[in-house]
Design an enzyme around this catalytic site. Structure first.
Site, PDB file in Angstrom:
ATOM      1  N   CYS A   2      -3.885  -0.869  -2.994  1.00  0.00           N
ATOM      2  CA  CYS A   2      -2.823  -1.712  -3.548  1.00  0.00           C
ATOM      3  C   CYS A   2      -2.577  -2.987  -2.747  1.00  0.00           C
ATOM      4  O   CYS A   2      -1.723  -3.795  -3.125  1.00  0.00           O
ATOM      5  CB  CYS A   2      -1.539  -0.901  -3.653  1.00  0.00           C
ATOM      6  SG  CYS A   2      -1.785   0.648  -4.551  1.00  0.00           S
ATOM      7  N   HIS A  20       6.922  -4.814  -1.563  1.00  0.00           N
ATOM      8  CA  HIS A  20       5.905  -4.003  -2.230  1.00  0.00           C
ATOM      9  C   HIS A  20       6.594  -2.943  -3.083  1.00  0.00           C
ATOM     10  O   HIS A  20       6.220  -2.728  -4.234  1.00  0.00           O
ATOM     11  CB  HIS A  20       5.005  -3.351  -1.186  1.00  0.00           C
ATOM     12  CG  HIS A  20       3.893  -2.544  -1.755  1.00  0.00           C
ATOM     13  ND1 HIS A  20       2.889  -3.089  -2.512  1.00  0.00           N
ATOM     14  CD2 HIS A  20       3.627  -1.211  -1.688  1.00  0.00           C
ATOM     15  CE1 HIS A  20       2.041  -2.151  -2.880  1.00  0.00           C
ATOM     16  NE2 HIS A  20       2.478  -0.990  -2.405  1.00  0.00           N
ATOM     17  N   GLU A  37       9.025   0.781   3.980  1.00  0.00           N
ATOM     18  CA  GLU A  37       9.021  -0.678   3.889  1.00  0.00           C
ATOM     19  C   GLU A  37      10.378  -1.266   4.265  1.00  0.00           C
ATOM     20  O   GLU A  37      10.441  -2.306   4.947  1.00  0.00           O
ATOM     21  CB  GLU A  37       8.632  -1.148   2.492  1.00  0.00           C
ATOM     22  CG  GLU A  37       8.552  -2.666   2.421  1.00  0.00           C
ATOM     23  CD  GLU A  37       8.105  -3.211   1.086  1.00  0.00           C
ATOM     24  OE1 GLU A  37       7.778  -4.409   1.026  1.00  0.00           O
ATOM     25  OE2 GLU A  37       8.071  -2.440   0.109  1.00  0.00           O
ATOM     26  N   LYS A  66       8.187  -4.774  -9.370  1.00  0.00           N
ATOM     27  CA  LYS A  66       7.539  -3.606  -9.972  1.00  0.00           C
ATOM     28  C   LYS A  66       8.513  -2.825 -10.835  1.00  0.00           C
ATOM     29  O   LYS A  66       8.089  -1.990 -11.643  1.00  0.00           O
ATOM     30  CB  LYS A  66       6.928  -2.709  -8.886  1.00  0.00           C
ATOM     31  CG  LYS A  66       5.717  -3.294  -8.204  1.00  0.00           C
ATOM     32  CD  LYS A  66       5.142  -2.329  -7.172  1.00  0.00           C
ATOM     33  CE  LYS A  66       3.926  -2.927  -6.459  1.00  0.00           C
ATOM     34  NZ  LYS A  66       4.277  -4.094  -5.612  1.00  0.00           N
ATOM     35  N   HIS A  76       3.337  -0.675 -11.343  1.00  0.00           N
ATOM     36  CA  HIS A  76       2.487  -0.901 -10.169  1.00  0.00           C
ATOM     37  C   HIS A  76       1.076  -1.252 -10.624  1.00  0.00           C
ATOM     38  O   HIS A  76       0.370  -0.407 -11.174  1.00  0.00           O
ATOM     39  CB  HIS A  76       2.492   0.357  -9.306  1.00  0.00           C
ATOM     40  CG  HIS A  76       1.877   0.172  -7.956  1.00  0.00           C
ATOM     41  ND1 HIS A  76       1.349  -1.025  -7.539  1.00  0.00           N
ATOM     42  CD2 HIS A  76       1.706   1.049  -6.922  1.00  0.00           C
ATOM     43  CE1 HIS A  76       0.891  -0.885  -6.306  1.00  0.00           C
ATOM     44  NE2 HIS A  76       1.102   0.361  -5.916  1.00  0.00           N
ATOM     45  N   PHE A 113      -2.923   2.760  -0.135  1.00  0.00           N
ATOM     46  CA  PHE A 113      -3.506   3.997   0.379  1.00  0.00           C
ATOM     47  C   PHE A 113      -4.642   3.667   1.349  1.00  0.00           C
ATOM     48  O   PHE A 113      -5.421   2.744   1.111  1.00  0.00           O
ATOM     49  CB  PHE A 113      -4.056   4.840  -0.772  1.00  0.00           C
ATOM     50  CG  PHE A 113      -3.016   5.638  -1.523  1.00  0.00           C
ATOM     51  CD1 PHE A 113      -1.670   5.576  -1.203  1.00  0.00           C
ATOM     52  CD2 PHE A 113      -3.395   6.473  -2.575  1.00  0.00           C
ATOM     53  CE1 PHE A 113      -0.721   6.311  -1.894  1.00  0.00           C
ATOM     54  CE2 PHE A 113      -2.458   7.221  -3.268  1.00  0.00           C
ATOM     55  CZ  PHE A 113      -1.122   7.138  -2.927  1.00  0.00           C
TER      56      PHE A 113
END
Length: 407
Positions: A163, A301, A312, A330, A335, A394
């Site tokens: 991502c 994010h 975050e 988002k 996403h 990830f």
């Protein structure tokens, strides 16, 4: 335009997203707080634990040549659509092809082709498999198609960092310019993997929201009742230029890409770690020559996962503080994985350019562990000295970008 030799400016923007088929419609929908998330209507979703997604607002096959589109995976199609809009927006720079590069990131590449052609192979045998399968499924396909379309000969690159791919692509584009390897770079991200297998995997991992009965309210970053992200598809591409090159052709710039930071956690294959995120943010600030107090806006994010949002929030608080106005788009797009960092960059660029920050949607009750100033209710207006956007993926991939007003 007065240009420093090391400055990199953004002269072109292109997008096709769950909110709109271009930049103007996407940005208008963001500011209006509209949602691009809906129920999946295909039969395979019946009985699935996850039945919602952020699907494209405009089909790429409606604007691409029919024969060409049939030879491309969906993620390649939408990258080309976004790149063409960005190139036109930049005024189609007259640049030496050997000074023009492309960097398009993706998380899964041609997943739809891979899975679809495997189904054909199993059901009908080898003779029914498309001869275009390999160039359609390869992760570098989007960058390759865009480079061919534009005649870019300074390199066609493909960061695959989950991502963070789209943001890392933009960071790499800046590096190519600052290293003197290109004058113009077309950079961004693309993703199209709304398919039973990824959805089943994310559902089993308990990473995807299961609010199937209220799709538009399912993605709820920083909300105390968030239960996971919503898968989305789309592409965003920007045109980066050496500021001197852009000034010489009297190009209009949307913003300056002032700095970038890219790090890895070396911690866990799916779990995030604040240390890596903090280092990415601080690297971006250092590269931009800015202090934490200079950052007035953060595009988070914030995928709407229970743990990810908290990590975050901790990282932003530690690296920058609690003063910036923070938003998480988002909540409207879902996403977009490999394209997430690119659409986040788009939102930050337009916030700096227009002096307006879109509001985070579906934030009914802020998680008490989050101490940030989250923009809610409606857009927040006012000039911005600098904005930072985060992208994390990830594997422990972290990328942060800093944008400032155009010179």
């Amino acid at each position: 335009m007065n240009a420093d030799t090391n400055d990199v400016v953004v002269t072109g923007l292109g997008a096709t997203t769950p909110l709109g088929g271009d930049v103007a419609s996407t940005w208008s929908a963001m500011l209006a707080g509209q949602s691009g998330i809906s129920r999946i209507t295909e039969e395979w979703a019946d009985g699935f634990p996850v039945r919602i997604a952020g699907r494209l607002k405009a089909e790429p096959t409606e604007v691409l040549d029919r024969v060409q589109a049939r030879r491309m995976d969906r993620c390649e199609q939408i990258a080309l659509v976004a790149a063409r809009e960005a190139w036109a927006d930049a005024g189609r720079p007259d640049v030496d092809p050997e000074r023009l590069a492309v960097v398009i990131g993706t998380g899964t590449g041609g997943a739809l082709t891979l899975l679809g052609q495997d189904d054909i192979l199993e059901a009908s045998g080898v003779r029914r498999v498309s001869p275009h399968t390999v160039p359609m499924l390869m992760a570098n396909g989007p960058a390759a198609w865009v480079s061919i379309d534009l005649g870019a000969r300074a390199g066609a690159h493909t960061p695959v960092s989950a991502c963070a791919s789209g943001a890392e692509a933009i960071a790499m584009g800046m590096d190519l310019i600052r290293l003197g390897r290109a004058d113009v770079v077309v950079a961004g991200g693309t993703e199209a993997c709304v398919h039973p297998l990824p959805l089943a995997g994310f559902a089993q991992a308990k990473a995807h929201s299961r609010r199937n009965d209220e799709p538009q309210r399912a993605s709820r970053p920083f909300d105390v009742d968030r239960d996971g992200f919503v898968i989305g598809e789309g592409s965003t591409v920007v045109v980066l230029e050496r500021a001197e090159f852009a000034a010489a052709r009297a190009a209009r710039a949307h913003a300056t890409l002032a700095g970038a930071g890219v790090t890895s956690d070396a911690y866990h294959i799916t779990g995030a770690h604040a240390d890596g995120q903090i280092r990415a943010i601080r690297q971006a600030l250092t590269a931009a020559g800015l202090s934490p107090l200079d950052i007035e806006h953060v595009h988070a994010h914030a995928t709407s996962t229970p743990q990810g949002d908290l990590v975050e929030a901790e990282s932003i608080t530690e690296a920058i503080g609690t003063h910036p106005a923070v938003t998480a788009t988002k909540s409207m797009t879902g996403h977009l994985f490999g394209a997430a960092g690119a659409i986040g960059a788009l939102a930050a660029i337009l916030a700096v350019r227009d002096g307006v920050i879109p509001a985070t949607q579906n934030l009914d009750s802020l998680d008490p562990k989050v101490k940030l100033d989250i923009v809610t209710g409606g857009p927040r207006r006012g000039g911005l000295k600098a904005a930072l956007t985060n992208s994390f993926g990830f594997g422990g991939h972290n990328a942060s970008l800093v944008f400032t007003p155009a010179p």
